[in-house]
Design a protein around this motif. Structure first.
Motif, PDB file in Angstrom:
ATOM      1  N   UNK A 147      37.256  37.726  26.918  1.00 57.11           N
ATOM      2  CA  UNK A 147      35.977  38.135  26.347  1.00 57.11           C
ATOM      3  C   UNK A 147      35.974  39.662  26.317  1.00 57.11           C
ATOM      4  N   UNK A 148      36.274  40.237  25.155  1.00 58.02           N
ATOM      5  CA  UNK A 148      36.349  41.680  25.040  1.00 58.02           C
ATOM      6  C   UNK A 148      37.487  42.246  25.869  1.00 58.02           C
ATOM      7  N   UNK A 149      37.172  43.140  26.784  1.00 58.56           N
ATOM      8  CA  UNK A 149      38.184  43.776  27.624  1.00 58.56           C
ATOM      9  C   UNK A 149      38.422  43.052  28.948  1.00 58.56           C
ATOM     10  N   UNK A 150      37.890  41.859  29.092  1.00 57.43           N
ATOM     11  CA  UNK A 150      38.074  41.092  30.318  1.00 57.43           C
ATOM     12  C   UNK A 150      38.814  39.796  30.034  1.00 57.43           C
ATOM     13  N   UNK A 151      39.708  39.425  30.958  1.00 56.75           N
ATOM     14  CA  UNK A 151      40.361  38.120  30.926  1.00 56.75           C
ATOM     15  C   UNK A 151      39.942  37.357  32.178  1.00 56.75           C
ATOM     16  N   UNK A 152      39.480  36.145  31.981  1.00 58.91           N
ATOM     17  CA  UNK A 152      39.120  35.292  33.113  1.00 58.91           C
ATOM     18  C   UNK A 152      40.328  34.458  33.506  1.00 58.91           C
ATOM     19  N   UNK A 153      40.735  34.601  34.780  1.00 60.97           N
ATOM     20  CA  UNK A 153      41.852  33.815  35.291  1.00 60.97           C
ATOM     21  C   UNK A 153      41.411  32.382  35.593  1.00 60.97           C
ATOM     22  N   UNK A 154      42.361  31.469  35.810  1.00 60.24           N
ATOM     23  CA  UNK A 154      41.990  30.085  36.164  1.00 60.24           C
ATOM     24  C   UNK A 154      41.181  29.968  37.449  1.00 60.24           C
ATOM     25  N   UNK A 155      41.255  30.990  38.334  1.00 66.55           N
ATOM     26  CA  UNK A 155      40.448  30.939  39.550  1.00 66.55           C
ATOM     27  C   UNK A 155      39.064  31.543  39.353  1.00 66.55           C
ATOM     28  N   UNK A 156      38.733  31.919  38.107  1.00 66.87           N
ATOM     29  CA  UNK A 156      37.413  32.445  37.799  1.00 66.87           C
ATOM     30  C   UNK A 156      37.275  33.945  37.921  1.00 66.87           C
ATOM     31  N   UNK A 157      38.293  34.625  38.423  1.00 68.44           N
ATOM     32  CA  UNK A 157      38.226  36.077  38.599  1.00 68.44           C
ATOM     33  C   UNK A 157      38.412  36.773  37.254  1.00 68.44           C
ATOM     34  N   UNK A 158      37.588  37.799  36.998  1.00 75.29           N
ATOM     35  CA  UNK A 158      37.699  38.592  35.774  1.00 75.29           C
ATOM     36  C   UNK A 158      38.629  39.777  36.008  1.00 75.29           C
ATOM     37  N   UNK A 159      39.565  39.960  35.095  1.00 74.37           N
ATOM     38  CA  UNK A 159      40.510  41.080  35.152  1.00 74.37           C
ATOM     39  C   UNK A 159      40.271  41.968  33.945  1.00 74.37           C
ATOM     40  N   UNK A 160      39.942  43.236  34.183  1.00 74.40           N
ATOM     41  CA  UNK A 160      39.763  44.185  33.087  1.00 74.40           C
ATOM     42  C   UNK A 160      41.128  44.551  32.521  1.00 74.40           C
ATOM     43  N   UNK A 161      41.274  44.428  31.210  1.00 79.40           N
ATOM     44  CA  UNK A 161      42.577  44.665  30.581  1.00 79.40           C
ATOM     45  C   UNK A 161      42.521  45.835  29.597  1.00 79.40           C
ATOM     46  N   UNK A 162      41.519  46.691  29.744  1.00 79.75           N
ATOM     47  CA  UNK A 162      41.412  47.819  28.822  1.00 79.75           C
ATOM     48  C   UNK A 162      42.481  48.865  29.137  1.00 79.75           C
ATOM     49  N   UNK A 163      42.680  49.783  28.216  1.00 82.66           N
ATOM     50  CA  UNK A 163      43.748  50.754  28.329  1.00 82.66           C
ATOM     51  C   UNK A 163      43.573  51.801  29.395  1.00 82.66           C
ATOM     52  N   UNK A 164      42.418  51.835  30.068  1.00 82.55           N
ATOM     53  CA  UNK A 164      42.197  52.821  31.121  1.00 82.55           C
ATOM     54  C   UNK A 164      42.831  52.417  32.445  1.00 82.55           C
ATOM     55  N   UNK A 165      43.252  51.156  32.566  1.00 79.98           N
ATOM     56  CA  UNK A 165      43.876  50.687  33.802  1.00 79.98           C
ATOM     57  C   UNK A 165      45.384  50.654  33.621  1.00 79.98           C
ATOM     58  N   UNK A 166      46.112  50.919  34.704  1.00 81.44           N
ATOM     59  CA  UNK A 166      47.574  50.960  34.606  1.00 81.44           C
ATOM     60  C   UNK A 166      48.080  49.599  34.124  1.00 81.44           C
ATOM     61  N   UNK A 167      48.973  49.577  33.149  1.00 81.75           N
ATOM     62  CA  UNK A 167      49.437  48.291  32.605  1.00 81.75           C
ATOM     63  C   UNK A 167      50.116  47.405  33.639  1.00 81.75           C
ATOM     64  N   UNK A 168      50.801  47.983  34.623  1.00 80.04           N
ATOM     65  CA  UNK A 168      51.418  47.155  35.654  1.00 80.04           C
ATOM     66  C   UNK A 168      50.368  46.550  36.582  1.00 80.04           C
ATOM     67  N   UNK A 169      49.287  47.275  36.807  1.00 82.06           N
ATOM     68  CA  UNK A 169      48.186  46.734  37.592  1.00 82.06           C
ATOM     69  C   UNK A 169      47.576  45.529  36.895  1.00 82.06           C
ATOM     70  N   UNK A 170      47.372  45.640  35.588  1.00 81.67           N
ATOM     71  CA  UNK A 170      46.816  44.523  34.822  1.00 81.67           C
ATOM     72  C   UNK A 170      47.744  43.317  34.884  1.00 81.67           C
ATOM     73  N   UNK A 171      49.028  43.532  34.613  1.00 81.54           N
ATOM     74  CA  UNK A 171      49.995  42.427  34.648  1.00 81.54           C
ATOM     75  C   UNK A 171      50.024  41.768  36.020  1.00 81.54           C
ATOM     76  N   UNK A 172      49.971  42.589  37.073  1.00 88.32           N
ATOM     77  CA  UNK A 172      50.041  42.063  38.433  1.00 88.32           C
ATOM     78  C   UNK A 172      48.814  41.301  38.870  1.00 88.32           C
ATOM     79  N   UNK A 173      47.690  41.509  38.189  1.00 87.72           N
ATOM     80  CA  UNK A 173      46.472  40.786  38.530  1.00 87.72           C
ATOM     81  C   UNK A 173      46.261  39.545  37.671  1.00 87.72           C
ATOM     82  N   UNK A 174      47.127  39.332  36.701  1.00 86.29           N
ATOM     83  CA  UNK A 174      46.970  38.177  35.814  1.00 86.29           C
ATOM     84  C   UNK A 174      47.788  36.971  36.254  1.00 86.29           C
TER      85      UNK A 174
END
Length: 268
Positions: A93-120
């Motif tokens: 939903x926009x800049x957020x991805x909801x994981x199967x456990x319900x946690x929202x992960x912000x995937x916008x370009x302001x966060x380090x790409x490895x941090x995003x990958x590691x939280x998904x």
């Protein structure tokens, strides 16, 4: 959910590397379908909570990226995003991805790409790029190290990274480098290894100068890493992915015989 994350264990091992010739012998590489690149298992919720915790409390220990690796890290993040959004349980939903456990992960370009990958996903990722004659570790999200320190390996070529591994001889090193050089982006590979631990904790960093403990009385855990090799199409970096299972020895069929056959020390 346990607050200390000290014993996150699966009930079974879908991969038992010591039982098959294709995974037992180095380097043990096998073809991989892209649909099988990322694995979601029964411990998704617990492992992801531990990853989130480590990224909050041990960020500098579990994430590193050299200046020349940003483009590869971004390409990796985009590849992971593409993969997970086709998997059940994920939604965007926009800049957020909801994981199967319900946690929202912000995937916008302001966060380090490895941090995003590691939280998904449950996988750890290491980025290796060709420099002169070898591929060098230039970036990683490594929440679940199996007896090594990211800070000691960053910037090192494959041969020095695997220096403590006795079986990683010159012949194996040359073969692995050829694989890295020739790996087509559309044909990823996988392998697996097995470790024996006296402690089931997934976060097991250890300096190369620290001596390992030998077998002793008490419970033991079998730790299996399913390792994948994917070459990124644009940057040509090789991504080394690691999915970790930990199972108590008594739950892993054939594990007792495997442990008995190991002459060397275990990890912690």
């Amino acid at each position: 959910m346990r607050a200390d994350f000290s014993e996150i264990c699966q009930t079974t091992l879908p991969v038992r590397p010591w039982t098959e010739e294709r995974t037992r012998r180095l380097p043990g590489l096998n073809p991989l379908a892209f649909d099988d690149w990322l694995v979601k298992d029964e411990c998704f919720r617990e492992q992801m909570a531990y990853r989130d915790h480590l990224l909050r409390t041990r960020f500098d220990s579990v994430l590193a990226c050299e200046r020349g690796a940003e483009a590869a890290a971004t390409e990796l993040r985009d590849r992971v995003l593409e993969a997970v959004l086709s998997c059940p349980g994920y939604s965007r939903n926009g800049n957020d991805v909801r994981r199967p456990d319900g946690v929202l992960v912000a995937v916008d370009g302001n966060r380090h790409p490895l941090l995003v990958a590691g939280q998904l996903v449950q996988e750890d990722f290491c980025i290796l790029q060709r420099q002169k004659h070898e591929h060098v570790l230039t970036g990683a999200i490594l929440c679940f190290p199996a007896g090594w320190l990211l800070s000691e390996k960053m910037g090192l070529p494959l041969t020095r990274i695997h220096g403590p591994v006795v079986s990683y001889d010159d012949r194996v090193a040359r073969g692995v480098q050829r694989v890295f050089d020739r790996l087509p982006p559309e044909r990823p590979l996988w392998r697996a290894n097995t470790l024996v631990y006296l402690n089931p904790d997934l976060f097991q960093p250890r300096s190369a100068s620290d001596r390992r403990r030998r077998f002793g009385p008490g419970k033991r855990w079998i730790r299996v890493e399913r390792q994948t090799l994917v070459k990124l199409r644009s940057t040509r970096a090789v991504v080394f992915g690691i999915h970790t299972w930990v199972v108590e020895e008594t739950r892993a069929a054939g594990a007792a015989e495997f442990v008995a056959s190991r002459p060397g020390p275990t990890d912690r």
